[in-house]
Write a protein that holds these residues in place. Structure first.
Motif, PDB file in Angstrom:
ATOM      1  N   ILE A  17       2.888  -9.338  -2.372  1.00 30.06           N
ATOM      2  CA  ILE A  17       3.688  -9.093  -3.580  1.00 30.06           C
ATOM      3  C   ILE A  17       3.190  -9.990  -4.712  1.00 30.06           C
ATOM      4  O   ILE A  17       3.218  -9.605  -5.889  1.00 30.06           O
ATOM      5  CB  ILE A  17       5.209  -9.258  -3.323  1.00 30.06           C
ATOM      6  N   TYR A  20       0.333  -8.179  -6.155  1.00 31.27           N
ATOM      7  CA  TYR A  20       0.855  -7.071  -6.964  1.00 31.27           C
ATOM      8  C   TYR A  20       1.317  -7.579  -8.331  1.00 31.27           C
ATOM      9  O   TYR A  20       1.046  -6.941  -9.367  1.00 31.27           O
ATOM     10  CB  TYR A  20       2.001  -6.399  -6.199  1.00 31.27           C
ATOM     11  N   TYR A  35      11.929 -12.531  -8.703  1.00 32.99           N
ATOM     12  CA  TYR A  35      12.095 -11.246  -8.032  1.00 32.99           C
ATOM     13  C   TYR A  35      13.143 -10.393  -8.729  1.00 32.99           C
ATOM     14  O   TYR A  35      12.965  -9.180  -8.882  1.00 32.99           O
ATOM     15  CB  TYR A  35      12.469 -11.424  -6.551  1.00 32.99           C
ATOM     16  N   LEU A 296       4.634  -4.947   0.269  1.00 32.78           N
ATOM     17  CA  LEU A 296       5.279  -5.863  -0.685  1.00 32.78           C
ATOM     18  C   LEU A 296       6.492  -6.569  -0.097  1.00 32.78           C
ATOM     19  O   LEU A 296       6.752  -7.726  -0.432  1.00 32.78           O
ATOM     20  CB  LEU A 296       5.682  -5.105  -1.955  1.00 32.78           C
TER      21      LEU A 296
END
Length: 656
Positions: A17, A20, A35, A296
């Protein structure tokens, strides 16, 4: 609430993640502080988020999409129109893996372990796809597997998908009636079936069941026999063997490009009452959802060995099946997880080098109850993630994992459903783990809690709803051309909003607690409580092995009756002293309103084949509904457990 695990300082450098997030900054000019900000963007701008998943994971498509989401209204949202792709092609790409890397490791209690390399898996899929094509299977035809969690079933799924045909599986522990109830709806052309299997020490012959299933499916053109229990046994008349289906051929692996929403497989609601709903999932939606979750959220990649204890009758098998799409090796297991003892699966994790160990909450709680300390009996040094689903995991289950399994791994409790074939609330590497709490809402999943009047609530119990479409929502139900059954199942209660049927509390940091099915709620004197909290208290007692609770409402508006059923440890009998102890614990931990009116001892709690307790069918039986109408017994692990409730209902009717 206790913090049990905290992300390492360099989590963004080490996790998928994190990669990403760097990709979003470089390719989209997007930066997110945390997040929660990323999640908010993912549900506010569905178009940009899901296109980023497509691009980041470099989905292989034969024709690019003309748009991402043409109409966000539910039901009927249309994703990636114009795209033509194939799920199997994207799984068999196995990014980051060399031809001789093992990608499927299959263990069981029926035969020795089997390993398939990346090249070996592609070769098996090529051969079986060619075999299916010889049988006349083409796009849209249904291929059914009455087979366990073994390499052949996995190869069959990918081979079927490669042709644009539609896959459906039932675990061989399903009874004939349950299988026929599912497959008569979809009319398969080909059946692939095992002769039987071994469950622990016990051989289970399924030849009679296969014969009955074949007789009940007039649509079948071919049956393929997998001699799993007895490799030397003769196949029945008019069947091909698996070896004949997968015979050597020089026909190349041809992957049929299909539209994004072309049917991939049919999953079924548990079917505890009425005919199971045939839920159709599409190639593209499943692919995108699983790429997102596996990479992810679960942080899986080419260095991982990914295990989830599941049968082929539970959607977690389909979730596990997508592992190679993110480069992970999948570990399959077929057999009794309690044989020779509950430590068997943890020893399997050592033997296979498992890095992510997925299971059900009931299994973790059973290990805790048995006093198991897996890290003392198995080398779990490679394990960095544990997944739990199937039921809410209470705080004591979390504590046990960190004490007995490992203190530096990430425990991810997740919840979702067969309906979306994923978890829409779960864990993520960027956030800490709190005892008894599901860490977050998943990216792209706009999950909310709704009060009785339909308004969103935070910090209090509400109905779990999803207020924006997800690509892995069903394409529809099989044989429901006008979508009536589909709408009734999810969208009748709140028009345009998916109602899932669970109670959820979402706190101010985005953490979630699910407290059971909203249709099995205990509601006395205005105090509403999910059943999960009840079980946490009752099953925390050393004498109690399992329990089920139901609330029988009073038509006149009174408090109704709260009935508790307990399974006790071996040799124990329910007496007044233990009844008082249970009542005292419930009064102290919950409220005086949740002290049961009656407590009964039963030999077993009825559970589905995926270990879910059957509160609603028990409630129906106790209100006079015949057993065969209250529950589809073939979908149960232990259908005989229902007779105790039917007997009690009869006694109550006589004395009442």
């Amino acid at each position: 609430m206790d913090v049990l695990w905290t992300p390492p300082a360099d989590v963004r450098e080490r996790s998928r993640i994190g990669a990403y997030l760097r990709w979003l900054a470089e390719h989209r000019g997007l930066e997110f502080a945390d997040y929660h900000a990323l999640w908010q963007w993912s549900v506010d701008d569905l178009d940009a988020f899901w296109r980023s998943i497509w691009d980041h994971f470099e989905v292989v498509a034969h024709t690019p999409p003309t748009a991402t989401l043409t109409d966000p209204a539910m039901p009927g949202a249309r994703w990636f129109p114009g795209a033509r792709l194939n799920y199997a092609e994207n799984v068999l790409r196995m990014p980051g893996r060399a031809d001789d890397d093992p990608v499927v490791v299959a263990h069981g209690q029926t035969r020795p372990a089997v390993t398939l390399t990346a090249a070996g898996l592609r070769e098996q899929v090529r051969r079986v796809a060619a075999g299916l094509r010889r049988l006349g299977v083409g796009p849209g035809d249904r291929v059914a597997a009455y087979a366990p969690n073994i390499g052949e079933t996995y190869v069959l799924l990918l081979a079927t998908a490669s042709l644009g045909a539609v896959f459906s599986s039932c675990a061989p522990e399903f009874g004939t009636r349950s299988v026929v109830d599912r497959w008569q709806q979809i009319e398969p052309a080909v059946l692939v079936a095992v002769d039987g299997y071994r469950y622990g020490e016990k051989p289970v012959d399924r030849r009679a069941e296969v014969a009955a299933i074949r007789a009940a499916l007039p649509s079948l053109r071919h049956t393929v026999w997998v001699p799993y229990l007895d490799p030397a046994g003769p196949p029945p008349a008019e069947t091909l063997t698996w070896a004949e289906l997968a015979a050597a051929t020089d026909e190349p692996l041809a992957l049929t490009p299909v539209p994004f929403d072309h049917p991939l497989y049919v999953l079924y609601s548990s079917g505890t009452t009425g005919l199971p709903k045939p839920i159709v999932h599409g190639h593209g939606g499943i692919l995108l959802e699983h790429l997102k979750m596996l990479a992810l959220h679960h942080d899986l990649g080419p260095a991982d060995r990914f295990f989830w204890f599941t049968t082929t009758g539970w959607m977690m098998w389909n979730f596990l099946a997508s592992g190679p799409a993110v480069g992970a090796t999948i570990v399959l297991f077929d057999g009794n997880p309690g044989h020779p003892d509950l430590g068997g699966l943890w020893r399997l994790a050592e033997e296979t080098g498992t890095t992510y160990f997925g299971t059900s909450a009931p299994y973790l709680l059973a290990c805790r109850k048995a006093g198991l300390v897996p890290r003392e009996t198995a080398d779990l040094s490679r394990l960095r993630g544990v997944g739990s689903t199937g039921a809410p995991l209470p705080a004591e289950g979390f504590a046990w994992v960190y004490e007995a399994v490992g203190d530096d791994l990430q425990l991810q409790s997740l919840s979702g459903g067969t309906d979306v074939c994923t978890g829409f609330v779960g864990g993520v590497p960027l956030l800490p783990v709190y005892a008894g709490e599901i860490t977050c809402r998943a990216l792209g999943a706009r999950v909310e809690a709704r009060s009785a009047d339909g308004t969103p609530v935070l910090g209090e119990l509400g109905e779990l709803v999803i207020t924006a479409p997800m690509p892995s929502m069903p394409v529809g139900f099989w044989n429901d051309p006008d979508g009536v059954r589909y709408r009734e199942a999810y969208f009748d209660h709140y028009p345009g909003v998916w109602r899932h049927g669970d109670w959820i509390t979402i706190n101010d940091r985005g953490g979630c607690v699910i407290t059971g099915r909203s249709d099995a709620t205990l509601n006395r004197g205005g105090v509403r409580l999910g059943t999960a909290e009840f079980y946490s208290v009752v099953e925390g007692l050393p004498e109690v092995v399992d329990s089920v609770v139901v609330h029988l409402e009073d038509d006149q508006g009174g408090a109704g009756e709260l009935l508790l059923f307990v399974v006790l440890g071996e040799g124990l009998t329910l007496d007044d002293e233990l009844r008082r102890k249970i009542s005292r614990e419930l009064r102290t931990a919950l409220s005086p309103r949740h002290v049961p009116d009656e407590i009964h001892q039963v030999r077993a709690v009825p559970r589905t084949l995926s270990a879910k307790k059957l509160e609603v069918p028990v409630k129906k039986i106790l209100t006079g509904v015949p057993v065969d109408r209250a529950a589809a017994t073939g979908a149960l692990v232990n259908p005989e457990s229902l007779t105790a409730f039917a007997a009690l209902a009869q006694r109550r009717a006589v004395t009442g």
